[in-house]
Design a protein around this motif. Structure first.
Motif, PDB file in Angstrom:
ATOM      1  N   TYR A   1      27.081  37.076 -45.648  1.00  0.00           N
ATOM      2  CA  TYR A   1      26.551  38.173 -46.485  1.00  0.00           C
ATOM      3  C   TYR A   1      27.417  39.429 -46.306  1.00  0.00           C
ATOM      4  O   TYR A   1      27.793  40.096 -47.275  1.00  0.00           O
ATOM      5  N   PHE A   2      27.774  39.701 -45.040  1.00  0.00           N
ATOM      6  CA  PHE A   2      28.594  40.885 -44.720  1.00  0.00           C
ATOM      7  C   PHE A   2      29.989  40.762 -45.335  1.00  0.00           C
ATOM      8  O   PHE A   2      30.461  41.662 -46.038  1.00  0.00           O
ATOM      9  N   LEU A   3      30.632  39.624 -45.119  1.00  0.00           N
ATOM     10  CA  LEU A   3      32.020  39.459 -45.590  1.00  0.00           C
ATOM     11  C   LEU A   3      32.097  39.483 -47.114  1.00  0.00           C
ATOM     12  O   LEU A   3      33.007  40.105 -47.691  1.00  0.00           O
ATOM     13  N   LYS A   4      31.111  38.846 -47.772  1.00  0.00           N
ATOM     14  CA  LYS A   4      31.116  38.844 -49.249  1.00  0.00           C
ATOM     15  C   LYS A   4      30.976  40.268 -49.792  1.00  0.00           C
ATOM     16  O   LYS A   4      31.480  40.593 -50.861  1.00  0.00           O
ATOM     17  N   ALA A   5      30.295  41.127 -49.022  1.00  0.00           N
ATOM     18  CA  ALA A   5      30.087  42.511 -49.482  1.00  0.00           C
ATOM     19  C   ALA A   5      31.289  43.396 -49.197  1.00  0.00           C
ATOM     20  O   ALA A   5      31.668  44.236 -50.028  1.00  0.00           O
ATOM     21  N   VAL A   6      31.901  43.226 -48.009  1.00  0.00           N
ATOM     22  CA  VAL A   6      32.913  44.218 -47.599  1.00  0.00           C
ATOM     23  C   VAL A   6      34.351  43.773 -47.882  1.00  0.00           C
ATOM     24  O   VAL A   6      35.227  44.635 -48.064  1.00  0.00           O
ATOM     25  N   CYS A   7      34.623  42.472 -47.942  1.00  0.00           N
ATOM     26  CA  CYS A   7      36.021  42.036 -48.129  1.00  0.00           C
ATOM     27  C   CYS A   7      36.627  42.523 -49.451  1.00  0.00           C
ATOM     28  O   CYS A   7      37.784  42.973 -49.469  1.00  0.00           O
TER      29      CYS A   7
ATOM     30  N   THR B   1      33.154  31.553 -31.336  1.00  0.00           N
ATOM     31  CA  THR B   1      33.388  31.043 -29.981  1.00  0.00           C
ATOM     32  C   THR B   1      34.416  29.917 -29.942  1.00  0.00           C
ATOM     33  O   THR B   1      34.565  29.247 -28.914  1.00  0.00           O
ATOM     34  N   SER B   2      35.131  29.692 -31.066  1.00  0.00           N
ATOM     35  CA  SER B   2      36.118  28.594 -31.068  1.00  0.00           C
ATOM     36  C   SER B   2      37.145  28.822 -32.174  1.00  0.00           C
ATOM     37  O   SER B   2      36.913  29.603 -33.120  1.00  0.00           O
ATOM     38  N   VAL B   3      38.263  28.117 -32.075  1.00  0.00           N
ATOM     39  CA  VAL B   3      39.270  28.170 -33.148  1.00  0.00           C
ATOM     40  C   VAL B   3      38.638  27.673 -34.451  1.00  0.00           C
ATOM     41  O   VAL B   3      38.827  28.272 -35.521  1.00  0.00           O
ATOM     42  N   GLN B   4      37.834  26.633 -34.327  1.00  0.00           N
ATOM     43  CA  GLN B   4      37.181  26.064 -35.528  1.00  0.00           C
ATOM     44  C   GLN B   4      36.282  27.101 -36.199  1.00  0.00           C
ATOM     45  O   GLN B   4      36.233  27.224 -37.432  1.00  0.00           O
ATOM     46  N   ALA B   5      35.577  27.890 -35.379  1.00  0.00           N
ATOM     47  CA  ALA B   5      34.689  28.922 -35.941  1.00  0.00           C
ATOM     48  C   ALA B   5      35.503  29.946 -36.730  1.00  0.00           C
ATOM     49  O   ALA B   5      35.070  30.408 -37.793  1.00  0.00           O
ATOM     50  N   PHE B   6      36.686  30.286 -36.214  1.00  0.00           N
ATOM     51  CA  PHE B   6      37.508  31.252 -36.948  1.00  0.00           C
ATOM     52  C   PHE B   6      38.047  30.658 -38.251  1.00  0.00           C
ATOM     53  O   PHE B   6      38.150  31.347 -39.270  1.00  0.00           O
ATOM     54  N   LYS B   7      38.361  29.372 -38.233  1.00  0.00           N
ATOM     55  CA  LYS B   7      38.799  28.738 -39.490  1.00  0.00           C
ATOM     56  C   LYS B   7      37.659  28.802 -40.515  1.00  0.00           C
ATOM     57  O   LYS B   7      37.864  29.113 -41.691  1.00  0.00           O
ATOM     58  N   LYS B   8      36.436  28.550 -40.040  1.00  0.00           N
ATOM     59  CA  LYS B   8      35.261  28.590 -40.927  1.00  0.00           C
ATOM     60  C   LYS B   8      35.048  30.005 -41.454  1.00  0.00           C
ATOM     61  O   LYS B   8      34.769  30.218 -42.641  1.00  0.00           O
ATOM     62  N   MET B   9      35.234  30.991 -40.582  1.00  0.00           N
ATOM     63  CA  MET B   9      35.046  32.393 -40.999  1.00  0.00           C
ATOM     64  C   MET B   9      36.061  32.757 -42.074  1.00  0.00           C
ATOM     65  O   MET B   9      35.741  33.389 -43.096  1.00  0.00           O
ATOM     66  N   LEU B  10      37.315  32.356 -41.854  1.00  0.00           N
ATOM     67  CA  LEU B  10      38.378  32.687 -42.821  1.00  0.00           C
ATOM     68  C   LEU B  10      38.098  32.059 -44.181  1.00  0.00           C
ATOM     69  O   LEU B  10      38.394  32.639 -45.231  1.00  0.00           O
ATOM     70  N   ASP B  11      37.489  30.898 -44.178  1.00  0.00           N
ATOM     71  CA  ASP B  11      37.235  30.196 -45.443  1.00  0.00           C
ATOM     72  C   ASP B  11      36.042  30.787 -46.192  1.00  0.00           C
ATOM     73  O   ASP B  11      35.873  30.519 -47.383  1.00  0.00           O
TER      74      ASP B  11
END
Ligand code: CS2
Ligand code: MN
Length: 377
Positions: A205-211, A241-251
């Motif tokens: 919700y945050f990223l969709k609003a601020v990016c 908490t993981s590389v995978q989590a950051f990949k998910k965040m970026l997507d």
């Protein structure tokens, strides 16, 4: 040995509103434009120090003497010495920026931005107002030429340690985290039953609003990993908490402006007894996606359930290979030493931010950069 030994969760460093000092007190001559052979000084990376306690004249003087001219700072009316002004106002931002300029430094990253609190991270009523204020912050930072915000997604308990005066090399003091020390701590349940799925939905919700605003105004958002990168502390979920989590965040919102603070110590402690994060590989991966906007160059021994911080030359990471990776991906952004040991003669009142420890770290980092930049290999 620091007397006030503390075996409890060390909440994140509280940011104080110490007003910034007056005009530049010590003249300095920067060597930043010094060309050595055809090696670009510091690999073109902007070496910075963090100033979470306002201007500290000795620290800014040492920064000028070390030619480390980037400042990483919060932004708020207290630091600006403008009581009553909104933290996201252009007036406050300009006052903070100018105060660092008077010290001969360049405000390079806002770390610990205002208006990103529990309401946004937990999806509570009032989050839209926080998000609107965060968007105003983005706009006004852009107008003042500041283009990077380091934030985290740790609600309630920020970066946490269970010990802040563990004896390290030569009796230097470091912080550490041991899950066993908090296993009997009561859950925090005043926010109800929080789940990782809720945390992800709130981040989405945050990223969709601020990016879109970050893209429009050219401000890079740089999400810092959870520290420690464990899935839950006292019933509060942690998701970055993981590389995978950051990949998910970026997507969630694929954009250069939706990026990462590559905190090496946090990524290095993401491993456990069976698997470790390969730091150079992670730098290469996220660097190739052009989403590393800020680096915390530090190291640890151990893993997310039980680790201690170390001198930069005494951890588990191949720091030379890490610096080679930053060179290979063409990273030219801001980098700071993050946490350092408290060394002889320094007080441990700011765990991780000892002045003498910082000098050692900068010397090591600069030497590493020169070796990588001029190395014949
Ligand atoms: C640190 C930050 O945990 C970490 O890796 O980079 O959390 C930083 O020390 C704090 O934000 C300072 O308040
Ligand atoms: Mn960090």
């Amino acid at each position: 040995m620091n007397k006030n030994r503390r075996n409890f969760l060390q909440k994140s460093v509280k940011l104080t509103g110490i007003p910034l000092a007056g005009p530049l007190s010590i003249p300095y001559i920067s060597g930043a434009d010094k060309q050595i052979e055809n090696y670009t000084r510091d690999l073109g990376i902007k070496l910075c120090l963090a100033y979470f306690w306002g201007i500290e004249p000795r620290k800014t003087a040492l920064s000028r003497q070390m030619d480390v001219l980037g400042a990483v700072s919060p932004v708020n009316s207290g630091l600006a010495n403008l009581p009553g002004e909104k933290d996201n106002s252009r007036t406050v931002i300009r006052a903070v920026k100018n105060a660092w300029t008077r010290e001969g430094l360049t405000l390079s990253v806002i770390e610990g931005p205002p208006y990103l609190g529990e309401k946004t991270k937990l999806g509570l009523p009032g989050r839209d107002e926080e998000i609107d204020n965060f968007i105003t912050l983005i706009k006004n930072l852009s107008l003042e030429g500041i283009d990077t915000i380091c934030y985290n997604w740790m609600p309630i308990i920020s970066w946490a340690r269970t010990i802040v005066d563990k004896s390290s090399r030569g009796g230097a003091l470091v912080s550490g985290f041991d899950m066993r020390a908090i296993k009997n701590k009561p859950p925090i349940n005043e926010y109800g039953n929080l789940t990782p799925e809720m945390m992800w939905e709130n981040l989405r919700y945050f990223l969709k609003a601020v990016c879109p605003e970050a893209e429009k105004h050219g401000v890079k958002l740089a999400l810092h990993p959870d520290d420690p990168p464990i899935d839950n502390i006292q019933g509060i979920p942690r998701i970055m908490t993981s590389v995978q989590a950051f990949k998910k965040m970026l997507d969630i919102y694929p954009s250069v402006y939706n990026g990462i603070t590559f905190c090496q110590g946090s990524f290095a402690s993401m491993g456990d007894s069976t698997e470790q994060v390969n730091i150079p590989e992670a730098i290469q991966y996220f660097g190739k996606r052009n989403v590393i906007h800020f680096v915390h160059f530090r190291d640890v021994l151990g893993n997310k359930h039980n680790f201690e911080e170390t001198f930069h030359d005494a951890g588990k990471t191949d720091m030379f290979a890490a610096m080679q990776a930053y060179r290979d991906i063409g990273f030219k952004g801001p980098m700071r030493p993050d946490h350092v040991p408290t060394m002889a003669g320094d007080s441990n009142d700011k765990p991780g931010y000892s002045t003498i420890g910082t000098l050692f770290a900068i010397g090591y980092i600069r030497g590493l950069m020169e070796g990588v930049g001029k190395g014949k290999y």
